[in-house]
Design a protein around this motif. Structure first.
Motif, PDB file in Angstrom:
ATOM      1  N   SER A   1      18.431   5.212   5.794  1.00 44.16           N
ATOM      2  CA  SER A   1      17.231   5.908   6.252  1.00 44.16           C
ATOM      3  C   SER A   1      17.560   6.985   7.273  1.00 44.16           C
ATOM      4  O   SER A   1      16.936   8.042   7.309  1.00 44.16           O
ATOM      5  N   VAL A   2      18.557   6.731   8.117  1.00 47.89           N
ATOM      6  CA  VAL A   2      18.925   7.709   9.126  1.00 47.89           C
ATOM      7  C   VAL A   2      19.476   8.974   8.480  1.00 47.89           C
ATOM      8  O   VAL A   2      19.256  10.091   8.953  1.00 47.89           O
ATOM      9  N   LYS A   3      20.187   8.809   7.355  1.00 53.44           N
ATOM     10  CA  LYS A   3      20.772   9.958   6.668  1.00 53.44           C
ATOM     11  C   LYS A   3      19.789  10.607   5.698  1.00 53.44           C
ATOM     12  O   LYS A   3      20.013  11.713   5.229  1.00 53.44           O
ATOM     13  N   GLY A   4      18.722   9.926   5.356  1.00 58.28           N
ATOM     14  CA  GLY A   4      17.796  10.426   4.349  1.00 58.28           C
ATOM     15  C   GLY A   4      16.660  11.231   4.946  1.00 58.28           C
ATOM     16  O   GLY A   4      16.801  11.908   5.969  1.00 58.28           O
ATOM     17  N   ASP A   5      15.487  11.141   4.298  1.00 56.14           N
ATOM     18  CA  ASP A   5      14.324  11.930   4.714  1.00 56.14           C
ATOM     19  C   ASP A   5      13.927  11.678   6.159  1.00 56.14           C
ATOM     20  O   ASP A   5      13.443  12.576   6.847  1.00 56.14           O
ATOM     21  N   MET A   6      14.124  10.454   6.634  1.00 50.19           N
ATOM     22  CA  MET A   6      13.658  10.110   7.964  1.00 50.19           C
ATOM     23  C   MET A   6      14.236  11.029   9.036  1.00 50.19           C
ATOM     24  O   MET A   6      13.598  11.316  10.039  1.00 50.19           O
ATOM     25  N   ALA A   7      15.459  11.483   8.803  1.00 48.67           N
ATOM     26  CA  ALA A   7      16.110  12.356   9.784  1.00 48.67           C
ATOM     27  C   ALA A   7      15.422  13.711   9.893  1.00 48.67           C
ATOM     28  O   ALA A   7      15.585  14.417  10.884  1.00 48.67           O
ATOM     29  N   HIS A   8      14.640  14.083   8.872  1.00 41.02           N
ATOM     30  CA  HIS A   8      14.019  15.412   8.840  1.00 41.02           C
ATOM     31  C   HIS A   8      12.511  15.368   9.085  1.00 41.02           C
ATOM     32  O   HIS A   8      11.843  16.395   9.018  1.00 41.02           O
ATOM     33  N   ILE A   9      11.974  14.181   9.351  1.00 40.51           N
ATOM     34  CA  ILE A   9      10.536  14.052   9.575  1.00 40.51           C
ATOM     35  C   ILE A   9      10.223  14.373  11.034  1.00 40.51           C
ATOM     36  O   ILE A   9      10.763  13.755  11.949  1.00 40.51           O
ATOM     37  N   THR A  10       9.362  15.349  11.235  1.00 42.43           N
ATOM     38  CA  THR A  10       8.986  15.783  12.582  1.00 42.43           C
ATOM     39  C   THR A  10       7.468  15.886  12.675  1.00 42.43           C
ATOM     40  O   THR A  10       6.750  15.694  11.683  1.00 42.43           O
ATOM     41  N   ASP A  11       6.975  16.208  13.857  1.00 43.48           N
ATOM     42  CA  ASP A  11       5.539  16.430  14.031  1.00 43.48           C
ATOM     43  C   ASP A  11       5.079  17.512  13.055  1.00 43.48           C
ATOM     44  O   ASP A  11       5.706  18.571  12.949  1.00 43.48           O
ATOM     45  N   GLY A  12       4.006  17.244  12.346  1.00 40.27           N
ATOM     46  CA  GLY A  12       3.483  18.206  11.387  1.00 40.27           C
ATOM     47  C   GLY A  12       3.967  17.996   9.977  1.00 40.27           C
ATOM     48  O   GLY A  12       3.434  18.614   9.041  1.00 40.27           O
ATOM     49  N   SER A  13       4.967  17.134   9.777  1.00 33.13           N
ATOM     50  CA  SER A  13       5.442  16.846   8.425  1.00 33.13           C
ATOM     51  C   SER A  13       4.375  16.073   7.648  1.00 33.13           C
ATOM     52  O   SER A  13       3.594  15.311   8.216  1.00 33.13           O
ATOM     53  N   THR A  14       4.362  16.277   6.339  1.00 35.31           N
ATOM     54  CA  THR A  14       3.536  15.456   5.453  1.00 35.31           C
ATOM     55  C   THR A  14       4.446  14.437   4.789  1.00 35.31           C
ATOM     56  O   THR A  14       5.523  14.791   4.296  1.00 35.31           O
ATOM     57  N   VAL A  15       4.039  13.181   4.791  1.00 40.23           N
ATOM     58  CA  VAL A  15       4.905  12.112   4.299  1.00 40.23           C
ATOM     59  C   VAL A  15       4.146  11.186   3.357  1.00 40.23           C
ATOM     60  O   VAL A  15       2.921  11.108   3.396  1.00 40.23           O
ATOM     61  N   ARG A  16       4.899  10.532   2.491  1.00 34.80           N
ATOM     62  CA  ARG A  16       4.351   9.407   1.730  1.00 34.80           C
ATOM     63  C   ARG A  16       4.975   8.141   2.293  1.00 34.80           C
ATOM     64  O   ARG A  16       6.185   8.074   2.520  1.00 34.80           O
TER      65      ARG A  16
ATOM     66  N   LEU B   1       0.822  -1.194   0.000  1.00 31.29           N
ATOM     67  CA  LEU B   1       0.000   0.000   0.000  1.00 31.29           C
ATOM     68  C   LEU B   1       0.862   1.253   0.000  1.00 31.29           C
ATOM     69  O   LEU B   1       2.031   1.227   0.387  1.00 31.29           O
ATOM     70  N   THR B   2       0.278   2.344  -0.452  1.00 32.39           N
ATOM     71  CA  THR B   2       0.923   3.647  -0.347  1.00 32.39           C
ATOM     72  C   THR B   2      -0.121   4.665   0.082  1.00 32.39           C
ATOM     73  O   THR B   2      -1.283   4.589  -0.330  1.00 32.39           O
ATOM     74  N   LEU B   3       0.289   5.582   0.954  1.00 27.27           N
ATOM     75  CA  LEU B   3      -0.620   6.636   1.385  1.00 27.27           C
ATOM     76  C   LEU B   3       0.167   7.903   1.703  1.00 27.27           C
ATOM     77  O   LEU B   3       1.383   7.863   1.895  1.00 27.27           O
ATOM     78  N   VAL B   4      -0.551   9.014   1.722  1.00 29.56           N
ATOM     79  CA  VAL B   4       0.019  10.310   2.082  1.00 29.56           C
ATOM     80  C   VAL B   4      -0.700  10.777   3.333  1.00 29.56           C
ATOM     81  O   VAL B   4      -1.934  10.753   3.389  1.00 29.56           O
ATOM     82  N   ALA B   5       0.056  11.194   4.352  1.00 30.21           N
ATOM     83  CA  ALA B   5      -0.557  11.560   5.625  1.00 30.21           C
ATOM     84  C   ALA B   5       0.313  12.568   6.365  1.00 30.21           C
ATOM     85  O   ALA B   5       1.476  12.784   6.023  1.00 30.21           O
ATOM     86  N   GLU B   6      -0.283  13.169   7.389  1.00 26.42           N
ATOM     87  CA  GLU B   6       0.444  14.111   8.243  1.00 26.42           C
ATOM     88  C   GLU B   6       0.915  13.396   9.500  1.00 26.42           C
ATOM     89  O   GLU B   6       0.191  12.577  10.077  1.00 26.42           O
ATOM     90  N   VAL B   7       2.124  13.697   9.920  1.00 24.15           N
ATOM     91  CA  VAL B   7       2.702  13.080  11.111  1.00 24.15           C
ATOM     92  C   VAL B   7       2.195  13.815  12.351  1.00 24.15           C
ATOM     93  O   VAL B   7       2.360  15.028  12.479  1.00 24.15           O
ATOM     94  N   LEU B   8       1.586  13.063  13.264  1.00 24.79           N
ATOM     95  CA  LEU B   8       1.112  13.635  14.522  1.00 24.79           C
ATOM     96  C   LEU B   8       2.178  13.558  15.607  1.00 24.79           C
ATOM     97  O   LEU B   8       2.286  14.442  16.452  1.00 24.79           O
ATOM     98  N   ARG B   9       2.954  12.485  15.585  1.00 28.73           N
ATOM     99  CA  ARG B   9       3.992  12.295  16.595  1.00 28.73           C
ATOM    100  C   ARG B   9       5.058  11.343  16.054  1.00 28.73           C
ATOM    101  O   ARG B   9       4.777  10.512  15.195  1.00 28.73           O
ATOM    102  N   VAL B  10       6.252  11.504  16.574  1.00 26.93           N
ATOM    103  CA  VAL B  10       7.375  10.641  16.217  1.00 26.93           C
ATOM    104  C   VAL B  10       7.916  10.019  17.495  1.00 26.93           C
ATOM    105  O   VAL B  10       8.214  10.734  18.465  1.00 26.93           O
ATOM    106  N   GLU B  11       8.013   8.698  17.507  1.00 30.62           N
ATOM    107  CA  GLU B  11       8.537   7.985  18.665  1.00 30.62           C
ATOM    108  C   GLU B  11       9.803   7.243  18.246  1.00 30.62           C
ATOM    109  O   GLU B  11       9.733   6.145  17.704  1.00 30.62           O
TER     110      GLU B  11
END
Length: 281
Positions: A112-127, A75-85
């Protein structure tokens, strides 16, 4: 947006490389048929509500989900991040898309640590690309790939992609060439359907699907789309290089890089091994 692919992620991941999972099998869904299993898309655009309401066969098999009788594989989806744990080996994201909320877990690796994942925070929009899992009666997404969405149009694109795929599953492709040529390629539009449409609409469909890509990315996708092995094992790197070298100034290293990027964008995936590729239908 900055990504050369209009909105499709890596879809991919076969496990390795954070993208398209080659295939998780195609179990029949409850009450489904062999035809519906055969028509199951390799990568299904969805909303969170669709995941929460997806049918689940008895037992605890993660691969036994289905939507409208169609087995849900990747599956693929686009969503907003509410929290990062954050964790030592994975990161868990609470996400929402206006239809519902769900958790997504992505396992960490050096890339993944060096890529987009490092910049994903609360409020980010992600695929996100992954699979639907269930544990203790709670559904979540096992994310093989997650990246930032930097173009708001991708949000609208995804919603349209979801609706188009639902309509295709319910009503099928249109019978006229224009309808076939314009049909979205991420749902149930199989190679067989396009082959039946005739040469002119095949060319139109291929061109419209990859027109946004630069060279050699577009040439690679068009080569795979027209290759006899599409959907039947794919083509190896040598075959791809030989197939497009007369049309592109790219050398072997540049073509190899383009293949990796297309993997990350969800347009192609590995089949038999790491050097054999096929097109995501």
């Amino acid at each position: 947006m900055s990504n050369p692919n209009p909105y499709y992620p890596k879809s991919g991941g076969s496990g390795g490389g954070g993208g398209f999972m080659a295939s998780q099998g195609s179990q029949a869904s409850p009450g489904g048929s062999a035809q519906r299993v055969a028509n199951a898309p390799a990568l299904r655009p969805v909303t969170i509500r669709m995941l929460q309401k997806a049918d689940h066969a008895t037992g605890d098999s993660d691969s036994a989900f289905s939507i409208d009788g169609i087995p849900l594989q990747n599956l693929t989806l686009v969503a907003e991040v509410l929290r990062v744990e954050p964790g030592d080996t994975n990161r868990r994201y609470g996400i929402e898309d206006s239809t519902g909320e769900i958790d997504a877990r992505c396992w960490l690796d050096a890339a993944s640590v060096k890529g987009d994942m490092a910049h994903i925070t609360d409020g980010s929009t992600v695929r996100i690309v992954g699979t639907l899992k269930v544990f203790n009666n709670k559904r979540s997404i096992n994310a093989a790939h997650i990246r930032l969405v930097t173009d708001q149009h991708e949000v609208y694109y995804h919603k349209l992609d979801v609706m188009a795929t639902i309509l295709q599953h319910r009503y099928g492709l249109t019978n006229n060439n224009t309808g076939n040529a314009a049909a979205p390629m991420t749902g149930s539009s199989t190679a067989a359907a396009y082959a039946h449409a005739g040469p002119s609409s095949q060319v139109a469909a291929i061109s419209s699907r990859f027109v946004h890509l630069g060279s050699p990315h577009r040439l690679i996708c068009e080569f795979l789309a027209g290759h006899p092995s599409m959907g039947n094992g794919g083509a190896d790197v040598k075959t791809i290089v030989n197939g497009i070298k007369h049309l592109s100034n790219a050398n072997s290293a540049e073509i190899a890089l383009a293949l990796d990027q297309l993997m990350e964008q969800g347009l192609i995936y590995n089949t038999a091994d790491d050097t054999t590729y096929d097109l995501v239908e």
